[in-house]
Design a protein around this motif. Structure first.
Motif, mmCIF file in Angstrom:
data_model
loop_
_atom_site.group_PDB
_atom_site.id
_atom_site.type_symbol
_atom_site.label_atom_id
_atom_site.label_comp_id
_atom_site.label_asym_id
_atom_site.label_seq_id
_atom_site.Cartn_x
_atom_site.Cartn_y
_atom_site.Cartn_z
ATOM 1 N N ASP A 1 -12.507 0.881 1.560
ATOM 2 C CA ASP A 1 -11.874 -0.323 1.025
ATOM 3 C C ASP A 1 -11.120 0.034 -0.254
ATOM 4 O O ASP A 1 -11.634 0.753 -1.113
ATOM 5 N N TYR A 2 -9.931 -0.496 -0.366
ATOM 6 C CA TYR A 2 -9.135 -0.321 -1.577
ATOM 7 C C TYR A 2 -8.731 -1.694 -2.098
ATOM 8 O O TYR A 2 -8.417 -2.599 -1.311
ATOM 9 N N ALA B 1 0.848 -1.195 0.000
ATOM 10 C CA ALA B 1 0.000 0.000 0.000
ATOM 11 C C ALA B 1 0.875 1.234 0.000
ATOM 12 O O ALA B 1 1.911 1.283 0.660
ATOM 13 N N SER B 2 0.429 2.236 -0.749
ATOM 14 C CA SER B 2 1.167 3.499 -0.798
ATOM 15 C C SER B 2 0.179 4.646 -0.938
ATOM 16 O O SER B 2 -0.990 4.451 -1.258
ATOM 17 N N GLY B 3 0.686 5.846 -0.690
ATOM 18 C CA GLY B 3 -0.161 7.027 -0.815
ATOM 19 C C GLY B 3 -0.346 7.706 0.523
ATOM 20 O O GLY B 3 0.445 7.542 1.442
ATOM 21 N N THR B 4 -1.445 8.439 0.617
ATOM 22 C CA THR B 4 -1.707 9.232 1.823
ATOM 23 C C THR B 4 -2.429 8.378 2.864
ATOM 24 O O THR B 4 -3.633 8.487 3.056
ATOM 25 N N ILE B 5 -1.646 7.538 3.528
ATOM 26 C CA ILE B 5 -2.198 6.549 4.452
ATOM 27 C C ILE B 5 -2.017 7.002 5.890
ATOM 28 O O ILE B 5 -0.905 7.320 6.300
ATOM 29 N N LEU B 6 -3.117 6.997 6.629
ATOM 30 C CA LEU B 6 -3.020 7.249 8.054
ATOM 31 C C LEU B 6 -2.949 5.913 8.799
ATOM 32 O O LEU B 6 -2.084 5.723 9.642
ATOM 33 N N SER B 7 -3.859 5.016 8.472
ATOM 34 C CA SER B 7 -3.879 3.702 9.126
ATOM 35 C C SER B 7 -4.365 2.638 8.145
ATOM 36 O O SER B 7 -5.217 2.915 7.312
ATOM 37 N N ILE B 8 -3.808 1.448 8.286
ATOM 38 C CA ILE B 8 -4.285 0.293 7.542
ATOM 39 C C ILE B 8 -4.880 -0.683 8.538
ATOM 40 O O ILE B 8 -4.196 -1.096 9.479
ATOM 41 N N VAL C 1 -8.472 1.109 4.672
ATOM 42 C CA VAL C 1 -7.461 2.143 4.905
ATOM 43 C C VAL C 1 -8.127 3.456 5.283
ATOM 44 O O VAL C 1 -9.119 3.859 4.676
ATOM 45 N N LYS C 2 -7.545 4.102 6.290
ATOM 46 C CA LYS C 2 -7.962 5.467 6.605
ATOM 47 C C LYS C 2 -6.985 6.401 5.912
ATOM 48 O O LYS C 2 -5.767 6.357 6.173
ATOM 49 N N SER C 3 -7.537 7.221 5.037
ATOM 50 C CA SER C 3 -6.718 8.137 4.251
ATOM 51 C C SER C 3 -6.406 9.386 5.051
ATOM 52 O O SER C 3 -7.279 9.970 5.694
ATOM 53 N N LEU C 4 -5.140 9.788 4.974
ATOM 54 C CA LEU C 4 -4.728 11.035 5.630
ATOM 55 C C LEU C 4 -5.308 12.234 4.900
ATOM 56 O O LEU C 4 -5.542 13.278 5.497
#
Length: 121
Positions: free
Chosen positions: A109-110, A24-31, A99-102
């Motif tokens: 869901d992704y 996973a990549s990108g603007t991730i706060l939490s998985i 994923v929680k997006s920042l």
């Protein structure tokens, strides 16, 4: 934006092993939970294995004892170690992550694009 990329698929003989990765990549706060699914030609997508953020795992009956799901939180990556592969394991394997997006501060869901696993002699 959040992206999931699977890799590690390929052609393997019966009894062989493969390790799939879901990065996973990108603007991730939490998985949170990450789940592997597979879809064989002409069949419905089925759950293969899942792992929570607390590392609790679950497996389908058809792969239990042969597959292992692992997560490396530092790398935002989940692995599916597949041993003792059978022709019936042939399918496109997909990962799904909660994923929680920042960027948006929402949890969604992704899905990745899938990776082909073919077990054949």
């Amino acid at each position: 934006q959040v992206q999931l990329v699977e890799s590690g698929g390929g052609l393997v003989q019966p009894g062989g092993s493969l390790r799939l990765s879901c990065a996973a990549s990108g603007t991730i706060l939490s998985i949170y939970a990450v789940t592997w699914y597979r879809q064989a030609p002409g069949k419905q997508r089925e759950l293969v294995a899942g792992i929570t953020s607390a590392a609790t795992t679950t497996y389908s009956a058809s792969v239990k004892g042969r597959f292992t799901i692992l997560r490396d939180s530092a790398k935002n990556t989940v692995y599916l170690q597949m041993n003792s592969l059978k022709p019936d394991d042939t399918a496109v394997y997909f990962c799904k992550a909660v994923v929680k997006s920042l960027a948006t501060m929402t949890t969604d869901d992704y899905w990745g694009q899938g990776t082909q696993v073919t077990v054949s002699s």
